[in-house]
Design a protein around this motif. Structure first.
Motif, PDB file in Angstrom:
ATOM      1  N   UNK A   1       0.837  -1.197   0.000  1.00 44.22           N
ATOM      2  CA  UNK A   1       0.000   0.000   0.000  1.00 44.22           C
ATOM      3  C   UNK A   1       0.869   1.243   0.000  1.00 44.22           C
ATOM      4  N   UNK A   2       0.515   2.207  -0.855  1.00 41.61           N
ATOM      5  CA  UNK A   2       1.259   3.447  -0.954  1.00 41.61           C
ATOM      6  C   UNK A   2       0.426   4.648  -0.564  1.00 41.61           C
ATOM      7  N   UNK A   3       1.067   5.805  -0.591  1.00 41.88           N
ATOM      8  CA  UNK A   3       0.416   7.041  -0.164  1.00 41.88           C
ATOM      9  C   UNK A   3      -0.817   7.363  -0.987  1.00 41.88           C
ATOM     10  N   UNK A   4      -0.834   6.960  -2.261  1.00 46.47           N
ATOM     11  CA  UNK A   4      -1.972   7.249  -3.117  1.00 46.47           C
ATOM     12  C   UNK A   4      -3.228   6.504  -2.744  1.00 46.47           C
ATOM     13  N   UNK A   5      -3.124   5.536  -1.813  1.00 51.49           N
ATOM     14  CA  UNK A   5      -4.310   4.807  -1.349  1.00 51.49           C
ATOM     15  C   UNK A   5      -4.870   5.386  -0.059  1.00 51.49           C
ATOM     16  N   UNK A   6      -4.246   6.433   0.482  1.00 52.47           N
ATOM     17  CA  UNK A   6      -4.747   7.018   1.729  1.00 52.47           C
ATOM     18  C   UNK A   6      -6.097   7.670   1.491  1.00 52.47           C
ATOM     19  N   UNK A   7      -6.922   7.673   2.520  1.00 47.37           N
ATOM     20  CA  UNK A   7      -8.268   8.228   2.437  1.00 47.37           C
ATOM     21  C   UNK A   7      -9.295   7.142   2.723  1.00 47.37           C
ATOM     22  N   UNK A   8     -10.503   7.563   3.068  1.00 48.08           N
ATOM     23  CA  UNK A   8     -11.530   6.595   3.461  1.00 48.08           C
ATOM     24  C   UNK A   8     -11.867   5.638   2.317  1.00 48.08           C
ATOM     25  N   UNK A   9     -11.983   6.143   1.105  1.00 47.82           N
ATOM     26  CA  UNK A   9     -12.320   5.272  -0.020  1.00 47.82           C
ATOM     27  C   UNK A   9     -11.209   4.270  -0.288  1.00 47.82           C
ATOM     28  N   UNK A  10      -9.964   4.740  -0.264  1.00 48.19           N
ATOM     29  CA  UNK A  10      -8.830   3.858  -0.518  1.00 48.19           C
ATOM     30  C   UNK A  10      -8.690   2.795   0.553  1.00 48.19           C
ATOM     31  N   UNK A  11      -8.826   3.194   1.813  1.00 55.43           N
ATOM     32  CA  UNK A  11      -8.709   2.221   2.903  1.00 55.43           C
ATOM     33  C   UNK A  11      -9.827   1.186   2.835  1.00 55.43           C
ATOM     34  N   UNK A  12     -11.044   1.647   2.586  1.00 57.96           N
ATOM     35  CA  UNK A  12     -12.180   0.720   2.534  1.00 57.96           C
ATOM     36  C   UNK A  12     -11.984  -0.319   1.437  1.00 57.96           C
ATOM     37  N   UNK A  13     -11.548   0.136   0.258  1.00 59.46           N
ATOM     38  CA  UNK A  13     -11.348  -0.784  -0.858  1.00 59.46           C
ATOM     39  C   UNK A  13     -10.201  -1.753  -0.588  1.00 59.46           C
ATOM     40  N   UNK A  14      -9.098  -1.256  -0.040  1.00 59.78           N
ATOM     41  CA  UNK A  14      -7.957  -2.131   0.210  1.00 59.78           C
ATOM     42  C   UNK A  14      -8.243  -3.134   1.325  1.00 59.78           C
TER      43      UNK A  14
END
Length: 532
Positions: free
Chosen positions: A205-218
């Protein structure tokens, strides 16, 4: 007469760029004199602080912020912060003042040779051909900054502000720009095919996945694959909750250790970053030949330079959410990470270590705290002991030193609803120590923790590896707390474990509602075992 200045203010209001971070000079006076009451001016004492504060505000608000710089000295002083803002994916509109357009050909005093001064770090740069193009250039810079998640420059000669305003149709740029974040089924199918063939997949996981949407999907994807999730080395933000049972820690920044860490995995999906930033150089490939690398990122540069089997350029949250539905579910293939044990308190007369400070913080930090980090020699210890437990919970200054301290001020301005603190090394703090003046002036309740080891720890370790000591002196005679107090910032010097625990107990309880800054200068021993 309605002027370019008036039209620009209307554009700034429409775009939400109503806070101006600046250290202005004479070429900016025509814009700023008599500033309308609905626009807020924030002064910093150095241009590095200007850009870093604006970047922190942008990261906290989740949309571009506005910085105003003064010609060559302003842009020149700000280049390091601009570079760091680019690496930290902070969307910025940076307006740079220029001498009067009418005698630029004569190279007047304070005329800046600005083209290329910031190198390739801006995502775009423009000097409008005529004054009437200024408002449209700012619109375009806003969209460039948003799309590319970085700083966009607009150079404006000082006489442009008083020129007649453009007609509405002359403001070139979209009034509204929507970004479609749908996942291409063909891309999802290609990614899923590789992951379904793998017996032991992993995620980075990288910085571009930060945020509620990114965390939820990952989270959904990781739990479907039931494999480990690593954080990228040198990640500017946390791409995955670091208290999740599948979080496996931060990847090492040396190739040999990276290969060993990823060797058990026959497929690795890298999300929201490139593949895979290292430091310093080691020979050999990033991973074993048996490890297949996949990549999902929004950043074209990351996609283009990554040595992977398959790269998908698109929104990480949308792609990972669709991928979670497309991959086969499987039994878990990971060993839960074991956090490091608490360090025992130092014996009487022994110095504090960074581990003592960071563990004490970890035990007391609110889950919604935002921690900005710029302490290179203590970064591995910080990663091991303080997990990011909420989106935007961790930001690391991933470029030039001096970014985190002022960035924390801007971030707190944007997010007064969350407690904000920064942990910096003593050397890092000195690059932008004057930013504390702005924290005091604008009643910004940030907790600044300075780990003072009195030396250049990383440089010392690298010199030892090279076989000789470096020529630089120690810094143990610099009184950082006194420098803070000289700017009106409350500051305390801490040297014992008892004082550390008592201070953190008192301070962290009300950090979320604090409206004045506090600096803690904490004396710690250098960690001679640190391996950069």
């Amino acid at each position: 007469m309605t002027t370019v200045r008036d039209a620009t203010f209307d554009v700034l209001r429409r775009l939400g760029l109503t806070t101006i971070f600046s250290n202005p000079g004479s070429t900016e006076v025509p814009l700023l004199a008599g500033l309308p009451d609905d626009l807020t001016f924030v002064l910093a004492l150095h241009e590095g602080s200007v850009v870093a504060m604006a970047a922190g505000h942008a990261l906290g608000a989740g949309r571009p912020a506005l910085a105003l710089l003064h010609s060559t000295p302003g842009l020149g002083n700000a280049v390091a912060a601009i570079a760091t803002a680019r690496l930290n994916r902070a969307p910025l509109v940076i307006v740079v003042g220029q001498q009067d357009r009418r005698h630029l050909a004569l190279d007047p005093f304070l005329a800046g040779k600005l083209d290329g001064l910031a190198g390739r770090y801006p995502v775009s740069a423009e000097q409008p051909v005529r004054a009437q193009d200024v408002p449209g250039a700012i619109v375009r810079a806003y969209h460039e900054a948003t799309t590319a998640r970085g700083p966009a420059l607009v150079v404006v000669p000082m006489d442009d502000w008083s020129a007649p305003a453009p007609e509405p149709h002359e403001i070139i740029g979209p009034a509204q720009l929507l970004r479609s974040q749908a996942a291409d089924p063909a891309a999802v199918e290609a990614l899923a095919a590789v992951l379904n063939e793998a017996s032991r997949p992993a995620i980075v996981a990288g910085a571009g996945a930060d945020g509620y949407a990114g965390w939820t999907a990952l989270i959904a994807l990781a739990e479907r694959l039931n494999g480990p999730v690593f954080q990228e080395p040198f990640g500017a933000q946390a791409g995955f909750p670091q208290d999740h049972p599948q979080f496996a820690g931060h990847l090492p920044a040396r190739r040999e250790r990276l290969r060993e860490t990823l060797k058990p995995h026959d497929a690795v999906l890298i999300v929201g970053t490139g593949a895979i930033r290292q430091y310093p150089y080691d020979p050999g490939p990033l991973v074993e030949p048996s490890t297949r690398l996949l990549l999902v990122t929004q950043d074209p540069e990351e996609a283009h330079r990554s040595p992977v089997e398959l790269a998908v350029l698109g929104d990480p949250a949308a792609l990972c959410a669709a991928l979670a539905e497309a991959v086969d579910a499987r039994e878990h293939t990971f060993t839960p990470r074991t956090p490091p044990p608490d360090p025992p308190p130092p014996d009487h007369g022994e110095p504090l270590r960074a581990a003592h400070v960071l563990q004490a913080l970890a035990d007391r930090l609110p889950r919604d705290a935002i921690l900005l980090e710029e302490t290179p020699s203590s970064r591995p210890e910080l990663h091991a002991r303080i997990p990011a437990t909420a989106p935007l919970g961790f930001i690391s200054a991933m470029g030039m030193l001096g970014f985190a301290l002022p960035a924390a001020i801007g971030l707190r301005m944007a997010r007064p609803d969350r407690p904000v603190l920064t942990v910096v090394g003593d050397g890092s703090s000195l690059y932008q120590i004057q930013a504390l003046w702005s924290a005091v002036a604008y009643r910004t309740g940030v907790l600044f923790i300075v780990l003072r080891n009195g030396g250049y720890a990383i440089m010392d370790r690298l010199a030892e590896r090279a076989g000789s000591a470096g020529p630089w002196p120690a810094l143990d005679d610099v009184d950082i707390a006194a420098m803070a107090k000289a700017q009106g910032c409350e500051a305390r010097r801490i040297e014992t474990h008892e004082a550390l625990v008592a201070t953190l107990d008192a301070v962290l309880d009300d950090l979320a509602v604090r409206d004045t800054p506090l600096l803690l200068e904490i004396a710690v021993a250098q960690d001679a075992t640190f391996d950069p």
